[in-house]
Scaffold this active site. Structure first.
Site, PDB file in Angstrom:
ATOM      1  N   CYS A  95       0.815  -1.220   0.000  1.00 31.17           N
ATOM      2  CA  CYS A  95       0.000   0.000   0.000  1.00 31.17           C
ATOM      3  C   CYS A  95       0.851   1.274   0.000  1.00 31.17           C
ATOM      4  O   CYS A  95       0.328   2.375  -0.184  1.00 31.17           O
ATOM      5  CB  CYS A  95      -0.950  -0.009   1.184  1.00 31.17           C
ATOM      6  SG  CYS A  95      -1.984  -1.473   1.225  1.00 31.17           S
ATOM      7  N   HIS A 225      -3.250   7.047   1.642  1.00 36.66           N
ATOM      8  CA  HIS A 225      -3.684   5.717   1.206  1.00 36.66           C
ATOM      9  C   HIS A 225      -5.059   5.446   1.821  1.00 36.66           C
ATOM     10  O   HIS A 225      -5.297   5.698   3.001  1.00 36.66           O
ATOM     11  CB  HIS A 225      -2.664   4.668   1.658  1.00 36.66           C
ATOM     12  CG  HIS A 225      -3.182   3.273   1.555  1.00 36.66           C
ATOM     13  ND1 HIS A 225      -3.712   2.769   0.394  1.00 36.66           N
ATOM     14  CD2 HIS A 225      -3.286   2.277   2.482  1.00 36.66           C
ATOM     15  CE1 HIS A 225      -4.109   1.523   0.600  1.00 36.66           C
ATOM     16  NE2 HIS A 225      -3.862   1.201   1.855  1.00 36.66           N
ATOM     17  N   ASN A 255     -10.100  -0.617  -0.065  1.00 37.76           N
ATOM     18  CA  ASN A 255      -8.648  -0.433  -0.084  1.00 37.76           C
ATOM     19  C   ASN A 255      -8.088  -1.075  -1.358  1.00 37.76           C
ATOM     20  O   ASN A 255      -8.052  -2.292  -1.474  1.00 37.76           O
ATOM     21  CB  ASN A 255      -8.080  -1.103   1.177  1.00 37.76           C
ATOM     22  CG  ASN A 255      -6.566  -1.059   1.241  1.00 37.76           C
ATOM     23  OD1 ASN A 255      -5.903  -0.702   0.271  1.00 37.76           O
ATOM     24  ND2 ASN A 255      -6.024  -1.441   2.375  1.00 37.76           N
TER      25      ASN A 255
HETATM   26  N1  ACO Z   1     -18.342  -8.355  10.111  1.00 37.60           N
HETATM   27  C1  ACO Z   1     -18.784  -8.563  11.366  1.00 37.60           C
HETATM   28  N2  ACO Z   1     -17.973  -8.822  12.394  1.00 37.60           N
HETATM   29  C2  ACO Z   1     -16.649  -8.865  12.151  1.00 37.60           C
HETATM   30  C3  ACO Z   1     -16.111  -8.639  10.872  1.00 37.60           C
HETATM   31  C4  ACO Z   1     -17.019  -8.396   9.834  1.00 37.60           C
HETATM   32  N3  ACO Z   1     -16.610  -8.167   8.567  1.00 37.60           N
HETATM   33  N4  ACO Z   1     -14.772  -8.737  10.940  1.00 37.60           N
HETATM   34  C5  ACO Z   1     -14.459  -8.999  12.226  1.00 37.60           C
HETATM   35  N5  ACO Z   1     -15.596  -9.079  12.947  1.00 37.60           N
HETATM   36  C6  ACO Z   1     -15.744  -9.347  14.372  1.00 37.60           C
HETATM   37  C7  ACO Z   1     -14.566 -10.084  14.972  1.00 37.60           C
HETATM   38  O1  ACO Z   1     -14.695 -11.469  14.754  1.00 37.60           O
HETATM   39  C8  ACO Z   1     -14.693  -9.702  16.411  1.00 37.60           C
HETATM   40  O2  ACO Z   1     -15.666 -10.516  17.004  1.00 37.60           O
HETATM   41  P1  ACO Z   1     -15.497 -11.041  18.513  1.00 37.60           P
HETATM   42  O3  ACO Z   1     -15.467  -9.806  19.358  1.00 37.60           O
HETATM   43  O4  ACO Z   1     -16.709 -11.877  18.703  1.00 37.60           O
HETATM   44  O5  ACO Z   1     -14.197 -11.786  18.513  1.00 37.60           O
HETATM   45  C9  ACO Z   1     -15.236  -8.292  16.377  1.00 37.60           C
HETATM   46  O6  ACO Z   1     -15.796  -8.117  15.062  1.00 37.60           O
HETATM   47  C10 ACO Z   1     -14.197  -7.211  16.597  1.00 37.60           C
HETATM   48  O7  ACO Z   1     -13.066  -7.530  15.787  1.00 37.60           O
HETATM   49  P2  ACO Z   1     -11.823  -6.596  15.728  1.00 37.60           P
HETATM   50  O8  ACO Z   1     -10.788  -7.200  14.835  1.00 37.60           O
HETATM   51  O9  ACO Z   1     -11.426  -6.239  17.128  1.00 37.60           O
HETATM   52  O10 ACO Z   1     -12.468  -5.333  15.025  1.00 37.60           O
HETATM   53  P3  ACO Z   1     -11.882  -3.904  14.868  1.00 37.60           P
HETATM   54  O11 ACO Z   1     -12.741  -2.910  15.505  1.00 37.60           O
HETATM   55  O12 ACO Z   1     -10.417  -3.865  15.169  1.00 37.60           O
HETATM   56  O13 ACO Z   1     -12.057  -3.673  13.304  1.00 37.60           O
HETATM   57  C11 ACO Z   1     -10.711  -3.673  11.347  1.00 37.60           C
HETATM   58  C12 ACO Z   1     -11.388  -4.528  12.400  1.00 37.60           C
HETATM   59  C13 ACO Z   1     -11.751  -2.928  10.564  1.00 37.60           C
HETATM   60  C14 ACO Z   1      -9.922  -4.580  10.393  1.00 37.60           C
HETATM   61  C15 ACO Z   1      -9.755  -2.701  12.077  1.00 37.60           C
HETATM   62  O14 ACO Z   1      -8.900  -3.403  12.940  1.00 37.60           O
HETATM   63  C16 ACO Z   1      -8.960  -1.897  11.138  1.00 37.60           C
HETATM   64  O15 ACO Z   1      -9.456  -1.014  10.509  1.00 37.60           O
HETATM   65  N6  ACO Z   1      -7.644  -2.147  11.048  1.00 37.60           N
HETATM   66  C17 ACO Z   1      -6.816  -1.472  10.112  1.00 37.60           C
HETATM   67  C18 ACO Z   1      -6.415  -2.431   9.128  1.00 37.60           C
HETATM   68  C19 ACO Z   1      -6.631  -2.011   7.736  1.00 37.60           C
HETATM   69  O16 ACO Z   1      -7.282  -1.044   7.395  1.00 37.60           O
HETATM   70  N7  ACO Z   1      -6.067  -2.826   6.901  1.00 37.60           N
HETATM   71  C20 ACO Z   1      -6.170  -2.636   5.529  1.00 37.60           C
HETATM   72  C21 ACO Z   1      -5.012  -3.289   4.880  1.00 37.60           C
HETATM   73  S1  ACO Z   1      -3.543  -2.729   5.429  1.00 37.60           S
HETATM   74  C22 ACO Z   1      -3.210  -1.316   4.771  1.00 37.60           C
HETATM   75  O17 ACO Z   1      -3.724  -0.954   3.756  1.00 37.60           O
HETATM   76  C23 ACO Z   1      -2.303  -0.571   5.492  1.00 37.60           C
END
Ligand code: ACO
Length: 298
Positions: A95, A225, A255
């Site tokens: 990215c 990004h 993304n």
């Molecule tokens: N739908 C519903 N529930 C979900 C989903 C989904 N798509 N995905 C995860 N969950 C659940 C998990 O299983 C978890 O359930 P649990 O509490 O029963 O275990 C709960 O939601 C919370 O999960 P977390 O991983 O803690 O959720 P978080 O609030 O951290 O959000 C996310 C996840 C959106 C990926 C966040 O961590 C994030 O934005 N991270 C940044 C990563 C990113 O943007 N990466 C892109 C690629 S990297 C880059 O481009 C740099």
């Protein structure tokens, strides 16, 4: 592919995806490869710049999802465009790929080795996404964007760069293994990536502006990004800047990895949001881990 469609494939919902990421839909390139998307974007860039394909000296494609290891994507683009005088290579910094590719183009031009460089970000991330993994499949989309940098005597262009990498954190975000089938899909520690981005992006931007002696009041837009709207909001907050200065389009595309910055830049340009002399900061971050920023005078 809308959030509604995804909700029929994995246990998720439009509301969860929108609230956690800001994404409503993404494109999936079913019948189009990374190189085909790259060629389309490059053709538009040539037309926009009014430059002939034969005048391009160098083609760099930033991609983590090349069609093949050999020949590289840039060579496929060269052949399709008829850019017969260009040297071609791919660059892989996920990215952050487009930022790194622009910095390479800048260096070649400033060294006097190249006059016109075609820089493309193209990724078909849908190919390495596990469509049964709700924690990653909702985040990504396919796309390509391109621009041409040319040697120029005036004072616009890429003014400075601040680039970083920390390979020791590579495990946080990986995928696309060819040899190991268990590691073919994207595997990500979402919260670690989130923390990494909101800490390092403001840092690199501040360090860039310091190095270049530029005040943040002079910056018109921060073109980040497009990973997650909450990352962009956190960066804006940490920098004490208005969200108005952080254009975004991830709602429609998700993304798109190396393509997200050029797609957004192109939209800003076509919507007449960019005027000559505007100062922009471009910032990328992703697998590597790698991150960095560029100061650009439009
Ligand atoms: N739908 C519903 N529930 C979900 C989903 C989904 N798509 N995905 C995860 N969950 C659940 C998990 O299983 C978890 O359930 P649990 O509490 O029963 O275990 C709960 O939601 C919370 O999960 P977390 O991983 O803690 O959720 P978080 O609030 O951290 O959000 C996310 C996840 C959106 C990926 C966040 O961590 C994030 O934005 N991270 C940044 C990563 C990113 O943007 N990466 C892109 C690629 S990297 C880059 O481009 C740099």
């Amino acid at each position: 592919m809308t959030n509604e469609i995804l909700s029929t494939m994995v246990d998720t919902s439009d509301e969860w995806i929108k609230t956690r990421t800001g994404i409503s839909s993404r494109r999936v390139a079913k019948n189009c490869s990374t190189s085909e998307m790259a060629v389309n974007a490059a053709g538009n860039a040539l037309e926009n710049a009014g430059i002939q394909a034969e005048d391009i000296d160098l083609i760099i494609v930033a991609t983590s999802t090349p069609d093949n290891n050999m020949p590289n994507t840039a060579s496929v683009v060269q052949s399709q465009l008829g850019a017969c005088n260009a040297v071609c290579f791919d660059e892989s910094a996920a990215c952050a790929g487009f930022i790194i590719a622009l910095s390479i183009a800048k260096a070649y031009i400033e060294a006097g080795m190249m006059k016109n460089v075609l820089v493309i970000g193209s990724d078909k991330i849908s190919r390495i996404v596990d469509w049964a993994d709700r924690s990653t499949c909702v985040l990504f989309g396919d796309g390509a964007g391109a621009c041409i940098l040319s040697a120029y005597e005036g004072n616009s262009g890429i003014l400075g760069a601040d680039l970083h990498n920390d390979g020791s954190k590579g495990e946080v975000l990986k995928g696309g293994s060819i040899d190991n089938r268990d590691e073919r899909y994207i595997d990500m520690n979402g919260q670690e990536v989130f923390r990494f981005a909101v800490r390092n992006v403001p840092e690199t931007i501040n360090s860039l502006l310091n190095k270049e002696g530029t005040n943040k009041d002079e910056v018109k837009y921060y073109v980040l990004h497009q990973a997650n709207i909450r990352i962009i909001e956190s960066v804006a907050k940490r920098m004490d800047e208005d969200m108005e200065k952080f254009p975004n389009n991830l709602k429609d595309y998700g993304n798109t990895s190396a393509a997200s910055i050029p797609i957004l830049l192109d939209e800003l340009n076509r919507n007449n949001k960019l005027q000559p002399d505007d100062l922009l900061v471009l910032a990328g971050f992703g697998a590597g881990l790698s991150w960095g920023s560029l100061l650009v005078r439009w």
